[in-house]
Design an enzyme around this catalytic site. Structure first.
Site, PDB file in Angstrom:
ATOM      1  N   ARG A 142       9.875   3.172 -18.284  1.00  0.00           N
ATOM      2  CA  ARG A 142      10.614   4.364 -17.836  1.00  0.00           C
ATOM      3  C   ARG A 142      10.688   4.456 -16.322  1.00  0.00           C
ATOM      4  NH1 ARG A 142       7.941   6.931 -22.470  1.00  0.00           N
ATOM      5  NH2 ARG A 142       9.546   7.304 -24.054  1.00  0.00           N
ATOM      6  N   ASN A 198      -0.605  -5.571  -6.418  1.00  0.00           N
ATOM      7  CA  ASN A 198      -1.743  -4.829  -5.871  1.00  0.00           C
ATOM      8  C   ASN A 198      -1.298  -3.768  -4.883  1.00  0.00           C
ATOM      9  OD1 ASN A 198      -3.033  -7.929  -6.214  1.00  0.00           O
ATOM     10  ND2 ASN A 198      -4.225  -6.249  -7.043  1.00  0.00           N
ATOM     11  N   GLY A 258      -6.647 -14.928 -10.581  1.00  0.00           N
ATOM     12  CA  GLY A 258      -6.909 -14.519 -11.950  1.00  0.00           C
ATOM     13  C   GLY A 258      -7.514 -13.142 -12.079  1.00  0.00           C
ATOM     14  N   HIS A 271       0.845  -1.193   0.000  1.00  0.00           N
ATOM     15  CA  HIS A 271       0.000   0.000   0.000  1.00  0.00           C
ATOM     16  C   HIS A 271       0.883   1.247   0.000  1.00  0.00           C
ATOM     17  CE1 HIS A 271      -3.844  -2.132   0.575  1.00  0.00           C
ATOM     18  NE2 HIS A 271      -3.116  -2.994   1.263  1.00  0.00           N
ATOM     19  N   ASP A 294      -5.445 -13.891   1.118  1.00  0.00           N
ATOM     20  CA  ASP A 294      -6.006 -12.560   1.394  1.00  0.00           C
ATOM     21  C   ASP A 294      -7.532 -12.624   1.371  1.00  0.00           C
ATOM     22  OD1 ASP A 294      -5.919  -9.916   2.132  1.00  0.00           O
ATOM     23  OD2 ASP A 294      -5.717  -9.137   0.098  1.00  0.00           O
ATOM     24  N   HIS A 335       1.033  -8.612  -1.218  1.00  0.00           N
ATOM     25  CA  HIS A 335       0.327  -8.927  -2.462  1.00  0.00           C
ATOM     26  C   HIS A 335       0.912  -8.195  -3.681  1.00  0.00           C
ATOM     27  CE1 HIS A 335      -1.872  -5.420  -1.002  1.00  0.00           C
ATOM     28  NE2 HIS A 335      -2.688  -6.129  -0.240  1.00  0.00           N
TER      29      HIS A 335
END
Length: 373
Positions: A224, A216, A246, A192, A270, A213
């Site tokens: 770049r 995410n 998926g 996060h 999760d 994760h």
């Protein structure tokens, strides 16, 4: 009582033993051998496969309760019981960004539970609240915050023997606070976060070797700006857990990550809830609704996962072009190593817990086999 599991293809985590025999007693593995002992009870696997039980270091709820909403022993038991149905024998219940009072309540609940039950609850995962609000995902904006020295010290003091993993956005920390957390011995996971590829390097150099994760709630790989994802790919010692459903991560992206990370690639659930029995859930500013088998919030964004570790392992086997043994390692030995418990759990070895998964050669059937009291 001493028992022997016989006629098994034993995946120890280090080798595969055909026609292996695993002797267990009082919830512990006594030996792994080829000979069938005399005069003890045997359990015949009839050629099926045997591996250590799965380890899930990030699970938010069981079949009924959500840990961050009700951080008590009943919820922990629900998470553990539900996990056991899906091959997971060791768990870290996950508490997401919450008030300090709720965090301390969760710590105390896990501590008390672990005192009473010598099973597979091995601590907790504190995901937040010290996250970057720009990458907070489904975490409540009201709870995401920067740490103060006092709050961080209290959480460390009261939780260092319970919190096994803490997810943080390191850019929200002062150098003093980060040092404090590193010295606590809690496994730090970066997540996060908005840090770039370049900004990630000093944190990995300090010995942080885990992210939360992969893909995410972090900066993505670009040609770049390689982002935090690129920094994970570049740094060989960094572990990369993936929610392999998926949707949180396309299977093609996961396949690329696996090719780059190899034995540092592992699986997490999760899961918001297991078993897809809770269709709608609301807590604080967090809401989750089961839509086509996946949890999403009212805005249509993902709100945690719905898969079990069994499904994650099956997805690895079916979509990443890996062997059954390799898929199993993604949920056992690799996970244990990522949290520094490779000498305690995740393998079939003498003195390790007698908690296993039994499965067939194509992983279509996976069931828990547990000998712990």
């Amino acid at each position: 009582m001493k028992q022997a599991i016989i006629n098994a293809v034993v995946h120890t985590g280090e080798e595969i033993i055909e026609n292996g025999v695993v002797v267990v007693e009082n919830g512990t593995i006594i030996s792994v051998q080829k000979e069938i002992p005399n005069d003890i009870k045997t359990i015949d696997l009839k050629g099926n496969h045997l591996a250590a039980g799965f380890i899930d270091i990030q699970i938010n709820g069981g079949e009924k309760y959500y840990f961050s909403q009700t951080p008590n022993e009943e919820t922990i038991q629900d998470i553990y019981d539900a996990s056991m149905k899906y091959g997971t024998t060791h768990v870290l219940p996950c508490l997401i960004s919450s008030s300090k009072e709720t965090i301390l309540e969760g710590i105390e609940a896990v501590r008390n539970y672990m005192k009473k039950h010598q099973n597979g609850v091995i601590g907790m995962h504190l995901e937040g609240p010290f996250l970057n609000p720009q990458r907070r995902g489904a975490h409540s904006i009201d709870q995401v915050r920067k740490p103060t020295d006092e709050e961080l010290q209290e959480i460390i003091s009261k939780g260092k023997d319970v919190i096994k993993v803490i997810t943080i956005a390191p850019e929200c920390f002062t150098e003093k606070q980060l040092t404090m957390l590193i010295e606590s011995g809690i496994t730090i996971s970066i997540g996060h976060s908005t840090i770039t590829h370049k900004e990630a390097q000093p944190y990995f150099a300090k010995g942080i070797n885990l992210v939360t994760h992969l893909f995410n709630a972090m900066t993505q790989f670009g040609h770049r700006e390689p982002g935090l994802v690129g920094a994970v790919f570049e740094n060989e010692e960094v572990y990369a857990p993936v929610i392999l459903d998926g949707v949180h991560c396309d299977y093609a992206a996961a396949k690329i990550a696996y090719k780059l990370k190899q034995d540092k690639f592992f699986l997490i659930s999760d899961a918001t809830f297991l078993g897809r029995k809770v269709a709608n859930f609301k807590w604080d500013n967090f809401d989750a609704h089961l839509v086509d088998g996946f949890y999403r919030n009212e805005d249509g964004n993902l709100a945690g996962a719905s898969i079990s570790m069994t499904e994650a392992v099956q997805n690895a086997f079916n979509h990443l072009n890996v062997s059954a043994d390799e898929a199993i390692k993604m949920a056992t030995t690799r996970v244990a190593a990522a949290i520094g418990m490779q000498n305690k759990i995740g393998k079939i070895r003498a003195d390790f817990p007698a908690s296993f998964v039994e499965f067939n050669s194509d992983l279509t059937v996976i069931k828990t086999l547990d000998f712990r009291e």
